[in-house]
Design an enzyme around this catalytic site. Structure first.
Site, PDB file in Angstrom:
ATOM      1  N   LEU A   4      26.527   6.598  24.009  1.00 59.93           N
ATOM      2  CA  LEU A   4      27.240   6.026  23.125  1.00 59.93           C
ATOM      3  C   LEU A   4      26.022   5.858  22.113  1.00 59.93           C
ATOM      4  O   LEU A   4      25.551   4.712  23.078  1.00 59.93           O
ATOM      5  CB  LEU A   4      28.462   6.137  22.840  1.00 59.93           C
ATOM      6  CG  LEU A   4      29.338   6.858  23.510  1.00 59.93           C
ATOM      7  CD1 LEU A   4      30.746   6.644  23.459  1.00 59.93           C
ATOM      8  CD2 LEU A   4      29.572   8.095  22.903  1.00 59.93           C
ATOM      9  N   GLY A  21       6.938  -0.189  11.543  1.00 63.68           N
ATOM     10  CA  GLY A  21       5.339  -0.644  11.859  1.00 63.68           C
ATOM     11  C   GLY A  21       5.550  -1.865  12.087  1.00 63.68           C
ATOM     12  O   GLY A  21       4.117  -2.538  13.096  1.00 63.68           O
ATOM     13  N   HIS A  64      22.078 -31.787  10.485  1.00 64.08           N
ATOM     14  CA  HIS A  64      20.768 -32.594  10.246  1.00 64.08           C
ATOM     15  C   HIS A  64      20.428 -32.336  11.682  1.00 64.08           C
ATOM     16  O   HIS A  64      21.371 -33.432  12.177  1.00 64.08           O
ATOM     17  CB  HIS A  64      20.577 -33.785   9.634  1.00 64.08           C
ATOM     18  CG  HIS A  64      19.567 -34.397   9.375  1.00 64.08           C
ATOM     19  ND1 HIS A  64      18.160 -33.587   9.463  1.00 64.08           N
ATOM     20  CD2 HIS A  64      18.901 -35.298  10.649  1.00 64.08           C
ATOM     21  CE1 HIS A  64      17.065 -34.457   9.529  1.00 64.08           C
ATOM     22  NE2 HIS A  64      17.709 -35.667   9.681  1.00 64.08           N
TER      23      HIS A  64
HETATM   24  P1  NAD Z   1       9.929   2.234   6.185  1.00 63.90           P
HETATM   25  O1  NAD Z   1      10.318   3.183   4.833  1.00 63.90           O
HETATM   26  O2  NAD Z   1       9.865   0.730   6.002  1.00 63.90           O
HETATM   27  O3  NAD Z   1       8.301   2.123   5.374  1.00 63.90           O
HETATM   28  C1  NAD Z   1       7.271   3.531   6.144  1.00 63.90           C
HETATM   29  C2  NAD Z   1       6.170   3.299   5.252  1.00 63.90           C
HETATM   30  O4  NAD Z   1       5.475   3.842   5.167  1.00 63.90           O
HETATM   31  C3  NAD Z   1       6.203   3.127   4.208  1.00 63.90           C
HETATM   32  O5  NAD Z   1       5.799   1.115   3.787  1.00 63.90           O
HETATM   33  C4  NAD Z   1       5.353   4.218   3.539  1.00 63.90           C
HETATM   34  O6  NAD Z   1       4.394   3.440   2.467  1.00 63.90           O
HETATM   35  C5  NAD Z   1       4.383   4.805   4.447  1.00 63.90           C
HETATM   36  N1  NAD Z   1       3.575   5.299   4.778  1.00 63.90           N
HETATM   37  C6  NAD Z   1       4.346   6.867   4.041  1.00 63.90           C
HETATM   38  N2  NAD Z   1       3.588   7.900   3.930  1.00 63.90           N
HETATM   39  C7  NAD Z   1       2.428   7.211   4.911  1.00 63.90           C
HETATM   40  C8  NAD Z   1       1.320   8.205   4.829  1.00 63.90           C
HETATM   41  N3  NAD Z   1       0.851   8.775   3.860  1.00 63.90           N
HETATM   42  N4  NAD Z   1       0.032   6.905   4.751  1.00 63.90           N
HETATM   43  C9  NAD Z   1       0.482   5.865   5.165  1.00 63.90           C
HETATM   44  N5  NAD Z   1       1.500   5.135   5.054  1.00 63.90           N
HETATM   45  C10 NAD Z   1       2.804   5.902   4.365  1.00 63.90           C
HETATM   46  O7  NAD Z   1       9.880   3.646   7.876  1.00 63.90           O
HETATM   47  P2  NAD Z   1      10.397   3.013   9.186  1.00 63.90           P
HETATM   48  O8  NAD Z   1       9.284   1.745   9.285  1.00 63.90           O
HETATM   49  O9  NAD Z   1       9.711   4.595   9.466  1.00 63.90           O
HETATM   50  O10 NAD Z   1      11.375   3.087   9.867  1.00 63.90           O
HETATM   51  C11 NAD Z   1      12.537   3.906   9.114  1.00 63.90           C
HETATM   52  C12 NAD Z   1      14.044   3.186   8.791  1.00 63.90           C
HETATM   53  O11 NAD Z   1      14.586   2.466   9.841  1.00 63.90           O
HETATM   54  C13 NAD Z   1      13.683   2.474   7.566  1.00 63.90           C
HETATM   55  O12 NAD Z   1      14.790   2.661   6.605  1.00 63.90           O
HETATM   56  C14 NAD Z   1      14.391   0.611   8.347  1.00 63.90           C
HETATM   57  O13 NAD Z   1      15.502   0.366   7.195  1.00 63.90           O
HETATM   58  C15 NAD Z   1      14.981   1.297   9.942  1.00 63.90           C
HETATM   59  N6  NAD Z   1      14.767  -0.116  10.377  1.00 63.90           N
HETATM   60  C16 NAD Z   1      15.414  -0.951  10.278  1.00 63.90           C
HETATM   61  C17 NAD Z   1      14.637  -2.040  10.864  1.00 63.90           C
HETATM   62  C18 NAD Z   1      15.433  -3.362  10.820  1.00 63.90           C
HETATM   63  O14 NAD Z   1      16.542  -3.511  10.199  1.00 63.90           O
HETATM   64  N7  NAD Z   1      14.812  -4.744  11.169  1.00 63.90           N
HETATM   65  C19 NAD Z   1      13.964  -2.199  12.192  1.00 63.90           C
HETATM   66  C20 NAD Z   1      13.210  -0.341  12.396  1.00 63.90           C
HETATM   67  C21 NAD Z   1      14.197   0.266  11.682  1.00 63.90           C
END
Ligand code: NAD
Ligand code: FAD
Length: 464
Positions: A40, A188, A443
């Site tokens: 889960l 990323g 502080h």
């Molecule tokens: P994201 O939407 O954050 O980023 C994807 C990136 O890929 C964007 O900057 C986009 O412009 C780029 N991109 C798209 N097509 C492309 C191409 N052809 N060539 C080069 N760049 C390209 O998505 P993510 O990083 O995969 O994360 C997915 C989801 O998971 C997000 O919505 C995020 O909120 C969630 N997440 C959250 C956290 C956190 O809260 N700390 C951590 C990890 C993931």
């Protein structure tokens, strides 16, 4: 009584679904939760928030030992990484938490069904498990909480090993020499940080001319500078068009440049709502253009009695957003009230230092024509940050020019993810920047930077 008839069926046991199931049980409903995975907790606990934070924490310890202790007068000899042990610790953290959810279900008398759930008619869900006959459940209310999965791009030949998504990048058994990451979004940057700290050369290719779309631009630029110093290479304004495995290498192609070779590729270009095989046709539910389940402000779909929350609907894909929606949806079902304030949902990127935000960015306020005052304060001028030797970054507060109401708070700095909680409460309570400035902050703490930024909104920061 028909043992398979419930007051509520929740499909999906991620942070949205499992929290909704528990809250509904607290409110007196007889609840079933259908989950296809044996564990889960959903994406978040199994292959998302938790394992990524476990690896970020471990790799940050390594980076601190390698680069951060000399300044404290601590000399360290050779440091060796046991990647298998690091991964085993991560798996144990995940196991403990997913088992914890099973315990919570038991405690709250939520009945768990393991298998793939699909609608077979109004108020009816069939649960299938390989090699077993389907079990049919019924309820007057059904909550879709099926979450999301990795999105891919045309041209990228994913083998889900060398060219894979975040799930694979959380479990590699050796450190890549060269890792190419497609997408400079949250995944990323977080997983890029992990593997760079463990020794990989990391190249991040991003389509836009900036990293972290959606985050405040000033902070995103500052974050890029900090991460570049840590060794991540960014190529911005680059559209990736193809990737394939060639022998023991991967070749990544993008418009306007020479192909890059690497030994691993992480595709992190977003996630897509998960609705495959959910039987939405059986109840006449149609998706929007981006494959999401459309809902009204009470999370009701166009089909009476069917609700949806979390990553499968519109909005930021965040675990706590899914949780708030799950709670609001079931409270609405039972009490007629249930609400989520989307302006007060924080977002955190767990790089080092962390990036955190809540409310509007400067770009959003400018686009909406809202007059605002801005107060910024750097961690460099904070005693605790100096003691920690973590002085990169700043807090920025945006307040309404007329009323002083806090509209947005953006932080790059140590423990930004914890510091943002104060700002989220301030926005939820409709506080002014002066309210934060007049509140006593202990502080020496990092939180004093938030207070100073609030003072700076009125041009009266004290320590700069
Ligand atoms: P994201 O939407 O954050 O980023 C994807 C990136 O890929 C964007 O900057 C986009 O412009 C780029 N991109 C798209 N097509 C492309 C191409 N052809 N060539 C080069 N760049 C390209 O998505 P993510 O990083 O995969 O994360 C997915 C989801 O998971 C997000 O919505 C995020 O909120 C969630 N997440 C959250 C956290 C956190 O809260 N700390 C951590 C990890 C993931
Ligand atoms: P999910 O967590 O995706 O859960 C949906 C569940 O439904 C899954 O368990 C799935 O198996 C099940 N399911 C789907 N279809 C069916 C079906 N037909 N029958 C039965 N079961 C089904 N968010 C944060 O807030 N902070 C973070 O630090 C963070 N880090 C992340 C790191 C990574 C690598 C990734 C990938 C995501 C991260 N996220 C983070 C995003 C977060 O994981 C999601 O926003 C969150 O899990 C969404 O919750 P959910 O309940 O809507 O869906």
């Amino acid at each position: 009584m028909d043992e398979n008839r419930f007051d509520l069926i929740v499909i999906g046991a991620g942070p949205g679904g499992y929290v909704a199931a528990i809250r509904a049980a607290q409110l007196g409903l007889r609840v079933a939760c259908v989950e296809k995975e044996p564990a889960l907790g959903g994406t978040c606990l199994r292959v998302g928030c938790i394992p990524s934070k476990a690896l970020l924490e471990s790799s940050e310890r390594l980076a601190e030992i390698q680069h951060g202790l000399g300044v404290h007068g601590i000399e360290v000899g050779d440091v060796r990484v046991d990647l298998a042990a690091m991964m085993a610790r991560k798996d144990k953290v995940v196991r403990t938490l997913t088992q914890g959810v099973a315990g919570l279900f038991k405690k709250n008398k939520v009945t768990r069904f393991e298998g793939h759930g699909r609608f077979v008619g109004p108020g009816r869900v069939a649960v299938s498990r390989e090699g077993e006959a389907d079990v049919e459940l019924s309820a007057p209310r059904i909550l879709i909480a099926t979450g999301s999965e990795v999105a891919t791009l045309r041209g990228l030949e994913m083998d889900w090993d060398r060219i894979g998504g975040s799930t694979q990048a959380l479990s590699w058994d050796r450190v890549p020499d060269h890792l190419v990451i497609v997408g400079a979004g949250v995944i990323g940057l977080e997983l890029g940080s992990v593997w760079a700290r463990l020794g990989a050369q990391v190249t991040v290719l991003e389509y836009l001319d900036r990293i972290l779309p959606g985050m405040d631009l000033e902070l995103a630029k500052a974050t890029q500078r900090v991460l570049a110093k840590q060794g991540l290479t960014f190529k911005l304004g680059v559209r990736v068009t193809g990737a394939r495995v060639e022998g023991d290498r991967c070749v990544v192609e993008y418009e306007g440049g020479e192909p890059i070779t690497a030994d691993r590729v992480l595709v992190a270009v977003g996630r897509r709502p998960s609705t495959d095989g959910l039987g939405l046709d059986a109840i006449g539910l149609t998706l929007d253009q981006r494959g999401r389940v459309p809902v009204d402000p009470h999370f009701q779909t166009s089909v009476p009695g069917v609700f949806a929350i979390g990553d499968v609907i519109a909005g930021p894909m965040l675990a706590h957003k899914a949780e708030e929606e799950g709670i609001a949806a079931v409270e609405f079902m039972v009490t007629g009230y249930g609400h989520v304030n989307y302006d007060a949902i924080p977002g955190v990127v767990y790089t080092h230092p962390e990036v955190a935000a809540v409310g509007k960015t400067e770009e959003e306020l400018q686009a909406a024509g809202i007059a605002y005052r801005k107060g910024s304060f750097p961690f460099l001028a904070n005693g605790r940050a100096k003691a920690l030797n973590q002085t990169d970054g700043m807090v920025k507060i945006l307040a309404d020019a007329k009323t002083d109401r806090v509209l947005g708070v953006h932080i790059l700095g140590p423990r930004a993810g914890d510091l943002i909680a104060e700002a989220a409460v301030a926005i939820e309570m409709g506080a002014s920047a002066e309210d934060i400035a007049r509140s006593s902050h202990a502080h020496p703490t990092l939180a004093e930077v938030v207070k100073e930024a609030a003072l700076a909104v009125d041009g009266r920061a004290l320590h700069i």
